[in-house]
Design a protein around this motif. Structure first.
Motif, PDB file in Angstrom:
ATOM      1  N   PRO A  67       0.802  -1.159   0.016  1.00  0.00           N
ATOM      2  CA  PRO A  67       0.181  -0.129   0.026  1.00  0.00           C
ATOM      3  C   PRO A  67       0.781   1.265  -0.088  1.00  0.00           C
ATOM      4  CG  PRO A  67      -0.761  -1.525   1.562  1.00  0.00           C
ATOM      5  CD  PRO A  67       0.357  -2.208   1.112  1.00  0.00           C
ATOM      6  N   GLN A  68       1.973   1.272   0.614  1.00  0.00           N
ATOM      7  CA  GLN A  68       2.656   2.459   0.578  1.00  0.00           C
ATOM      8  C   GLN A  68       3.428   2.942  -0.688  1.00  0.00           C
ATOM      9  OE1 GLN A  68       3.288  -0.240   2.488  1.00  0.00           O
ATOM     10  NE2 GLN A  68       2.977   0.410   4.766  1.00  0.00           N
ATOM     11  N   PHE A  69       3.804   1.733  -1.370  1.00  0.00           N
ATOM     12  CA  PHE A  69       3.952   2.137  -2.792  1.00  0.00           C
ATOM     13  C   PHE A  69       2.932   2.782  -3.600  1.00  0.00           C
ATOM     14  CE2 PHE A  69       8.048   0.247  -1.828  1.00  0.00           C
ATOM     15  CZ  PHE A  69       8.996   0.844  -2.875  1.00  0.00           C
ATOM     16  N   VAL A  70       1.739   2.222  -3.356  1.00  0.00           N
ATOM     17  CA  VAL A  70       0.458   2.693  -4.142  1.00  0.00           C
ATOM     18  C   VAL A  70       0.478   4.333  -4.069  1.00  0.00           C
ATOM     19  CG1 VAL A  70      -1.939   2.504  -4.673  1.00  0.00           C
ATOM     20  CG2 VAL A  70      -0.604   0.517  -4.236  1.00  0.00           C
ATOM     21  N   SER A  71       0.193   4.419  -2.646  1.00  0.00           N
ATOM     22  CA  SER A  71       0.012   5.897  -2.385  1.00  0.00           C
ATOM     23  C   SER A  71       1.348   6.661  -3.304  1.00  0.00           C
ATOM     24  CB  SER A  71       0.189   6.133  -0.917  1.00  0.00           C
ATOM     25  OG  SER A  71       1.244   5.598  -0.191  1.00  0.00           O
ATOM     26  N   LEU A  72       2.666   6.186  -2.829  1.00  0.00           N
ATOM     27  CA  LEU A  72       3.908   6.726  -3.489  1.00  0.00           C
ATOM     28  C   LEU A  72       3.810   6.926  -4.950  1.00  0.00           C
ATOM     29  CD1 LEU A  72       6.865   7.879  -3.059  1.00  0.00           C
ATOM     30  CD2 LEU A  72       7.441   5.481  -3.314  1.00  0.00           C
ATOM     31  N   CYS A  73       3.071   6.084  -5.593  1.00  0.00           N
ATOM     32  CA  CYS A  73       3.102   6.310  -7.219  1.00  0.00           C
ATOM     33  C   CYS A  73       1.917   7.653  -7.432  1.00  0.00           C
ATOM     34  CB  CYS A  73       2.396   5.068  -7.654  1.00  0.00           C
ATOM     35  SG  CYS A  73       3.566   3.418  -7.789  1.00  0.00           S
ATOM     36  N   TRP A  74       0.933   7.905  -6.832  1.00  0.00           N
ATOM     37  CA  TRP A  74       0.066   8.735  -6.976  1.00  0.00           C
ATOM     38  C   TRP A  74       0.826  10.145  -6.594  1.00  0.00           C
ATOM     39  CZ3 TRP A  74      -4.199   8.624  -9.869  1.00  0.00           C
ATOM     40  CH2 TRP A  74      -4.955   7.300 -10.003  1.00  0.00           C
ATOM     41  N   ALA A  75       1.545  10.242  -5.489  1.00  0.00           N
ATOM     42  CA  ALA A  75       1.940  11.223  -4.793  1.00  0.00           C
ATOM     43  C   ALA A  75       3.193  11.633  -5.784  1.00  0.00           C
ATOM     44  CB  ALA A  75       2.518  11.265  -3.555  1.00  0.00           C
ATOM     45  N   ALA A  76       3.935  10.645  -6.289  1.00  0.00           N
ATOM     46  CA  ALA A  76       5.039  11.022  -7.224  1.00  0.00           C
ATOM     47  C   ALA A  76       4.432  11.446  -8.760  1.00  0.00           C
ATOM     48  CB  ALA A  76       5.893   9.636  -7.684  1.00  0.00           C
ATOM     49  N   SER A  77       3.531  11.091  -9.213  1.00  0.00           N
ATOM     50  CA  SER A  77       2.926  11.667 -10.271  1.00  0.00           C
ATOM     51  C   SER A  77       2.543  13.054 -10.262  1.00  0.00           C
ATOM     52  CB  SER A  77       1.739  10.957 -11.031  1.00  0.00           C
ATOM     53  OG  SER A  77       0.505  11.003  -9.866  1.00  0.00           O
ATOM     54  N   GLY A  78       1.721  13.396  -8.870  1.00  0.00           N
ATOM     55  CA  GLY A  78       1.546  14.884  -8.906  1.00  0.00           C
ATOM     56  C   GLY A  78       2.854  15.747  -8.678  1.00  0.00           C
ATOM     57  N   VAL A  79       3.925  15.180  -8.040  1.00  0.00           N
ATOM     58  CA  VAL A  79       4.991  16.071  -7.841  1.00  0.00           C
ATOM     59  C   VAL A  79       5.865  16.367  -9.113  1.00  0.00           C
ATOM     60  CG1 VAL A  79       7.282  15.860  -6.660  1.00  0.00           C
ATOM     61  CG2 VAL A  79       5.198  15.319  -5.296  1.00  0.00           C
ATOM     62  N   THR A  80       5.763  15.321 -10.108  1.00  0.00           N
ATOM     63  CA  THR A  80       6.409  15.428 -11.300  1.00  0.00           C
ATOM     64  C   THR A  80       5.830  16.422 -12.189  1.00  0.00           C
ATOM     65  OG1 THR A  80       6.954  12.924 -11.232  1.00  0.00           O
ATOM     66  CG2 THR A  80       7.017  13.863 -13.323  1.00  0.00           C
ATOM     67  N   VAL A  81       4.675  16.507 -11.903  1.00  0.00           N
ATOM     68  CA  VAL A  81       3.775  17.927 -12.668  1.00  0.00           C
ATOM     69  C   VAL A  81       4.467  18.906 -11.960  1.00  0.00           C
ATOM     70  CG1 VAL A  81       1.683  18.874 -13.154  1.00  0.00           C
ATOM     71  CG2 VAL A  81       1.927  16.363 -13.218  1.00  0.00           C
ATOM     72  N   VAL A  82       4.283  19.056 -10.799  1.00  0.00           N
ATOM     73  CA  VAL A  82       4.710  20.370  -9.951  1.00  0.00           C
ATOM     74  C   VAL A  82       6.292  20.653 -10.547  1.00  0.00           C
ATOM     75  CG1 VAL A  82       5.298  21.357  -7.807  1.00  0.00           C
ATOM     76  CG2 VAL A  82       3.180  19.906  -8.035  1.00  0.00           C
ATOM     77  N   ALA A  83       7.093  19.720 -10.409  1.00  0.00           N
ATOM     78  CA  ALA A  83       8.643  19.946 -10.744  1.00  0.00           C
ATOM     79  C   ALA A  83       8.590  20.275 -12.262  1.00  0.00           C
ATOM     80  CB  ALA A  83       9.394  18.648 -10.461  1.00  0.00           C
ATOM     81  N   HIS A  84       7.903  19.868 -12.885  1.00  0.00           N
ATOM     82  CA  HIS A  84       8.103  20.263 -14.239  1.00  0.00           C
ATOM     83  C   HIS A  84       7.455  21.603 -14.563  1.00  0.00           C
ATOM     84  CE1 HIS A  84       7.979  20.085 -18.790  1.00  0.00           C
ATOM     85  NE2 HIS A  84       6.821  20.435 -18.856  1.00  0.00           N
TER      86      HIS A  84
END
Length: 622
Positions: A464-481
């Motif tokens: 479960p930790q990796f599932v939430s990490l995947c969703w958060a990482a996708s949003g952070v990627t947009v912010v970083a871009h």
């Protein structure tokens, strides 16, 4: 080049503002210098007399009461900055005040009748010639007659130019008459005519356009003459350049032709509707207005003032683009038709179609309004509010918050409400990054560079930790871009020592995070380590964009083919689960990519070793 004071030395008197004294000195010297015996000396004496008389009438020859003596020479009375030129026996002054400088005289010579009452030769009261020889009296009378005739020719040219029925041929004929006037042989008359004509061509109506090229060629305004200020001719040259630009833009094949027609069109309701639905017209008009404001401001005179005002108001406020309006008109009925024909909500009904149509249109309209008020207006206010002077935490505060959110996401539960909460929390950070990067050039398309990180997390979502990490990482990627330009600009502003220090820390973070990913016994610790490695990969991108092409080429080759040796290597590592082995291999692949970028910045020797120039030198030595 003559020495300063040569005019007064030629006349044999001290600098004075008394015209009578200058006339008497000229009469005395004329008895010694005969035109038949010494033509060159007579021309020099005549030029000195004309220049001294002109300076005396303007009060420039000698200091008056209340004038600081620091502005004059001790012996000749000339102000600092006077330069006397000799050419063909003539001597004249190229004085800054007389060349359109900041200390220009209050009245200039020979303006059109509608302008300021500048002094003309015909307006000067005749000076008494009593006590002079007959030849001097005849010379002065002839000079006055030629000046009056020349002033009449200038008045005729001004009247012809300002006449409503003026023709190009008539204007050119009047200009040629001025050029061929016998009075133009005198330096003083020639100079005053040049300034007067420059003023006429600058402020004249469109009928003066045929006179531009002859005047420029006659006076040599397009030449770079050393020691001569052509400030009076610059407005004429600017008007000529604007005229040529207008002709080039007005051609049907010009890139600005469509925008020019829109700025010249008569403004009606139908015209505004047509301009609103024509795709790409807003961008074309904005580019043309930018060119007019910064390159050819004179072109604004050829535009329609109502159209110009309408377009400036339209472009100054944010709104929907033509593409957005088109999608808002087409997409809702298509969605309503799909919802009706899918039979997901029952048999096809008209009320279902209308409901889906209105609902989708409302959602699209609200989204557009949210973009205008939450992104467009704040971005304009940010750009106009001196963004470079804002504190660092305002310009880059979104970056540490996004990093902290990504690290903590490994401990958050996984469910649909929580995933929605992740994006609601990352939404303000994305808007923050968009607004604070509005004054910088947008990042080049490169959002796909983060796909390997997301794929690495998604494929190996073991808990479960990796599932939430995947969703958060996708949003952070947009912010970083969206915030990439600010990160890149901040990296440029750092010193070399700080760059090396941060690059070394980034390399250590990537190595330690990869070690924790491979050796951590529990999933929460591994999730935090994976989040740190993902942040290291995202942080390496602004560094890579600031590095030379050799560094980017080396990284791109590793990104394309580096995963192959990593996968082959993990086959020899004894593991029970192949998924875990490939997870470690992909992590090593990403870590080495970060090391390539970080070590290039941290180690100058590596840059010197791998640069194409040094490699070429080594080949030549071999």
């Amino acid at each position: 080049m003559a020495v300063r004071g040569s005019i007064w030395s030629t006349l044999g008197i001290a600098p004075t503002n008394a015209v009578d004294d200058i006339r008497r000195a000229y009469a005395r010297r004329l008895k010694q210098v005969h035109p038949e015996d010494d033509p060159e000396g007579f021309q020099t004496l005549r030029a000195a007399y004309e220049q001294a008389s002109n300076m005396a009438r303007r009060g420039w020859a000698a200091p008056t009461v209340g004038t600081s003596s620091d502005s004059y020479d001790d012996d000749d009375g000339y102000a600092d900055g006077d330069v006397f030129m000799e050419h063909g026996g003539h001597t004249w002054s190229a004085r800054p005040e007389n060349r359109g400088g900041s200390h220009a005289p209050e009245h200039d010579d020979w303006s059109p009748r509608q302008d300021k009452p500048w002094e003309r030769p015909s307006d000067v009261e005749p000076q008494p010639h009593d006590g002079l020889d007959d030849d001097i009296r005849q010379e002065l009378a002839g000079q006055q007659a030629r000046s009056q005739a020349h002033a009449a020719l200038c008045d005729a040219l001004a009247d012809q130019v300002q006449s409503p029925a003026a023709s190009a041929e008539a204007c050119l004929t009047a200009l040629m008459a001025v050029f061929r006037s016998p009075a133009m042989a005198a330096m003083d008359v020639h100079s005053r005519t040049e300034y007067w004509l420059a003023h006429l061509l600058t402020a004249g109506p469109p009928s003066v356009e045929p006179l531009f090229e002859p005047a420029i060629q006659f006076f040599g305004w397009n030449d770079r003459r050393i020691g001569v200020d052509l400030g009076h001719a610059l407005p004429v040259l600017e008007r000529v350049r604007s005229l040529h630009a207008a002709r080039a833009i007005g051609r049907p094949g010009s890139e600005h032709h469509e925008a020019l027609k829109a700025l010249q069109a008569r403004q009606t309701v139908w015209t505004r509707i047509q301009n609103g639905i024509r795709p790409g017209l807003d961008l074309k008009v904005r580019r043309l207005l930018t060119r007019i404001d910064h390159d050819v401001p004179g072109l604004a005179a050829d535009l329609s003032p109502p159209a110009l005002e309408t377009w400036r108001k339209r472009l100054s406020r944010p709104g929907f683009s033509n593409l957005a309006w088109l999608l808002l008109l087409i997409v809702p009925p298509v969605l309503g038709m799909v919802a009706t024909l899918s039979t997901l909500f029952g048999p096809p009904r008209l009320d279902l179609f209308l409901t889906a149509w209105v609902l989708s249109a409302s959602i699209g309209g609200l989204g557009g309004l949210a973009w205008i008020w939450c992104v467009a207006w704040p971005s304009r206010l940010w750009v106009g509010g001196h963004p470079w002077t804002r504190p660092l935490w305002i310009r880059l505060g979104w970056a540490p918050l996004a990093a902290a959110f990504l690290i903590l996401s490994g401990f958050l539960p996984v469910s649909v409400p929580w995933v929605a909460a992740y994006w609601l929390l990352l939404g303000p950070l994305a808007l923050w990054a968009v607004v604070t990067n509005a004054h910088l050039e947008r990042a080049r398309p490169g959002l796909l560079a983060a796909l390997p990180v997301l794929a690495w997390l998604v494929v190996h979502a073991h808990g479960p930790q990796f599932v939430s990490l995947c969703w958060a990482a996708s949003g952070v990627t947009v912010v970083a871009h969206r915030g990439l330009p600010a990160l890149q600009d901040t990296w440029f502003r750092l010193s070399s020592e700080r760059r090396r220090l941060l690059a070394t820390g980034l390399a250590l973070t990537a190595v330690l995070a990869m070690a924790a990913v491979a050796l951590a016994p529990t999933w929460p610790i591994r999730a935090v380590a994976a989040a740190l490695l993902a942040l290291a990969v995202l942080s390496a991108r602004p560094l890579r964009l600031c590095q030379p092409l050799a560094a980017d080429l080396l990284w791109s080759r590793w990104a394309l083919f580096g995963w192959i040796p990593c996968v082959v290597l993990v086959w020899f590592i004894p593991t029970k689960v192949m998924a875990e082995a490939t997870f470690v291999a992909a992590g090593v692949w990403l870590t080495i990519g970060v090391l390539i970028t970080a070590l290039w910045e941290a180690s100058p020797r590596l840059e010197a070793l791998l640069s194409p120039k040094r490699k070429g030198q080594r080949k030549r030595r071999v």
